[in-house]
Design an enzyme around this catalytic site. Structure first.
Site, PDB file in Angstrom:
ATOM      1  N   HIS A  20      40.021  35.866  69.832  1.00 61.92           N
ATOM      2  CA  HIS A  20      40.744  36.687  70.800  1.00 61.92           C
ATOM      3  C   HIS A  20      40.692  36.075  72.199  1.00 61.92           C
ATOM      4  O   HIS A  20      39.832  35.238  72.512  1.00 61.92           O
ATOM      5  CB  HIS A  20      40.148  38.093  70.843  1.00 61.92           C
ATOM      6  N   ASP A  57      34.992  34.352  22.767  1.00 61.50           N
ATOM      7  CA  ASP A  57      34.991  33.370  21.688  1.00 61.50           C
ATOM      8  C   ASP A  57      35.169  34.104  20.371  1.00 61.50           C
ATOM      9  O   ASP A  57      34.979  35.324  20.283  1.00 61.50           O
ATOM     10  CB  ASP A  57      33.679  32.579  21.679  1.00 61.50           C
ATOM     11  N   GLU A  65      39.489  34.496  17.944  1.00 60.31           N
ATOM     12  CA  GLU A  65      39.461  34.173  19.375  1.00 60.31           C
ATOM     13  C   GLU A  65      40.349  35.128  20.171  1.00 60.31           C
ATOM     14  O   GLU A  65      39.959  35.608  21.245  1.00 60.31           O
ATOM     15  CB  GLU A  65      39.901  32.723  19.580  1.00 60.31           C
ATOM     16  N   ASP A  76      36.723  28.358  25.302  1.00 59.42           N
ATOM     17  CA  ASP A  76      36.750  26.978  24.826  1.00 59.42           C
ATOM     18  C   ASP A  76      37.875  26.759  23.818  1.00 59.42           C
ATOM     19  O   ASP A  76      37.978  25.694  23.225  1.00 59.42           O
ATOM     20  CB  ASP A  76      35.405  26.574  24.227  1.00 59.42           C
ATOM     21  N   ASP A  88      29.781  32.752  22.341  1.00 55.54           N
ATOM     22  CA  ASP A  88      29.618  32.150  21.025  1.00 55.54           C
ATOM     23  C   ASP A  88      28.476  32.814  20.265  1.00 55.54           C
ATOM     24  O   ASP A  88      28.587  33.109  19.066  1.00 55.54           O
ATOM     25  CB  ASP A  88      29.366  30.647  21.179  1.00 55.54           C
ATOM     26  N   GLU A 104      33.362  41.740  64.909  1.00 58.62           N
ATOM     27  CA  GLU A 104      32.282  40.901  65.408  1.00 58.62           C
ATOM     28  C   GLU A 104      30.932  41.480  64.989  1.00 58.62           C
ATOM     29  O   GLU A 104      30.812  42.648  64.596  1.00 58.62           O
ATOM     30  CB  GLU A 104      32.372  40.785  66.939  1.00 58.62           C
TER      31      GLU A 104
END
Length: 425
Positions: free
Chosen positions: A229, A9, A50, A75, A124, A305
């Site tokens: 498999h 920001d 920004e 934003d 911010d 596995e």
């Protein structure tokens, strides 16, 4: 491949006026703050601040891992749309900043997302701290920052609560839809006056996201076709056969099954990539398909596995007789390990979900055959559905069966097929 979220920001008290930026790099799974950047930049406009915040955030992410996949959340509709290539950059002050941001990391590693201002509180706060420091004739210092105080609230707003293991991008579909609906509602009033498109063509803007049947087209999903498999000598006897045992090869019946599923997949003609567990029975099954399709087999360690420890090669009844307490604990909790240091289902879920995320980043929009085992397939299905761990015991998965899950750009997953054995009849 690692993933980061960059939130950035910038602000100007006067536009133009005294300006500063803030940026934070986050772990998307845990919400942990990995890096913060903030700076007072003198007199500038909001948009310049920004862009400076974006550049700082991307640079911080690159320093952590230059190959990471980055989601930038801001934003600023202007910056998000321009960096996404949907709005043209006309203002002479913006062009060099956008070019600098684009050079930090390769474009394919970075995606942009607009968020409402209330979901960008951390960045911010950093930007405001930088401007406050500038007013005092100082530069921002991490030791004096209180921006982290807002981080928890921002995470609660920004990230749907997970219903699976850390990093599970597919779990919690209902929560994701709710978050999208909230964002859509917030987006109707969150635009800042500074972003009125004097520097952008409004007709090129993408509509605010919406939920349900009216949601935007998210593009072609990545589809994982999940192939268990073929049979080994242990399969008909229903013996534990994981990654800690003898690594049996396909039996004669298993080889016939592999050929049958290869023919079925060749007839469908949709598979673009083949990835296999490193265990022999999967590699043999994958090779049968690869020869039909003219593709190579990529071996992925994360698809192996479960390691069943001392239970390898035993039947369920034999484990019940020899290790009753351990078996009861294993059935009751996904965190319990098989006797002798085997692998818990919770550990398997973490491994499989991390593997899934790496493959999704690599094969976006493609159809990929994953040749693997009972537990990884059931885990992928469970996570896609947001089902609890005990769902693993409630699915049937035959040898050489096919299942399929599609993964969309918004993090939702759709189970398309489960335990299809029609090609074996």
């Amino acid at each position: 491949m690692r993933r980061f979220v960059v939130e950035a920001d910038g602000g100007s008290r006067g536009n133009p006026g005294p300006a500063g930026y803030g940026a934070v790099v986050l772990d998307p799974a845990s919400g942990e703050t990995l890096a913060e950047r903030a700076e007072y930049i003198g007199v500038a406009t909001n948009n310049v601040a920004e862009y400076k915040g974006l550049i700082a955030g991307l640079t911080a992410a690159r320093e952590l891992d230059p190959e990471a996949r980055i989601t930038v959340r801001m934003d600023s509709k202007l910056v998000v749309e321009q960096m996404s290539g949907r709005w043209k950059i006309k203002h002479p002050d913006m062009k060099p900043l956008a070019a600098e941001a684009a050079r930090v990391l390769p474009g394919g590693q970075v995606a942009y997302e607009w968020i409402p201002r209330e979901q960008n509180k951390h960045a911010d706060r950093l930007a405001n701290e930088a401007m406050d420091a500038g007013r005092r004739g100082e530069q921002w210092s991490p030791s004096a920052s209180s921006a982290a105080l807002d981080a928890g609230a921002a995470r609660a707003l920004a990230v749907p609560p997970p219903s699976g293991p850390p990093g599970d991008a597919a779990a919690g579909a209902a929560a994701v839809r709710a978050a999208l609906a909230d964002r859509s509602a917030a987006g109707t009033s969150a635009a800042a006056p500074v972003e009125a498109p004097a520097d952008a063509a409004p007709a090129e803007a993408a509509p605010a996201p919406s939920a349900g049947w009216g949601a935007p087209d998210l593009g072609t999903p990545a589809t994982f076709v999940l192939l268990r498999h073929g049979e080994t000598a242990l399969t008909p006897q229903k013996r534990f056969s994981g990654s800690g045992g003898t690594d049996p090869e396909l039996s004669a019946a298993g080889r016939r099954q592999a050929e049958a599923v290869a023919a079925a997949l060749a007839a469908r003609g949709t598979i673009q990539t083949i990835i296999s567990s490193p265990l022999k029975r999967c590699r043999q099954t994958a090779q049968a398909v690869a020869e039909r399709l003219g593709l190579d087999v990529i071996v992925e360690e994360g698809l192996r596995e479960t390691d069943f420890g001392a239970w390898e090669g035993l039947t369920f009844a034999e484990v019940r007789e020899r290790y009753p307490a351990d078996l009861d604990a294993w059935l009751a909790s996904p965190k319990a390990e098989p006797t002798g240091g085997g692998e818990s289902f919770a550990a398997v879920a973490r491994r499989v979900s991390a593997t899934r995320d790496r493959l999704l980043a690599r094969y976006q929009g493609r159809t990929v055959l994953l040749v693997t085992h009972v537990t990884p397939v059931k885990t992928l299905v469970r996570l896609a559905l947001g089902a609890p761990p005990e769902a693993l015991f409630r699915m049937e998965l035959a040898a050489a069966s096919l299942s399929a899950v599609a993964y969309y750009a918004d993090g939702n997953a759709s189970l398309r097929l489960l335990n299809d054995t029609s090609h074996l009849r």
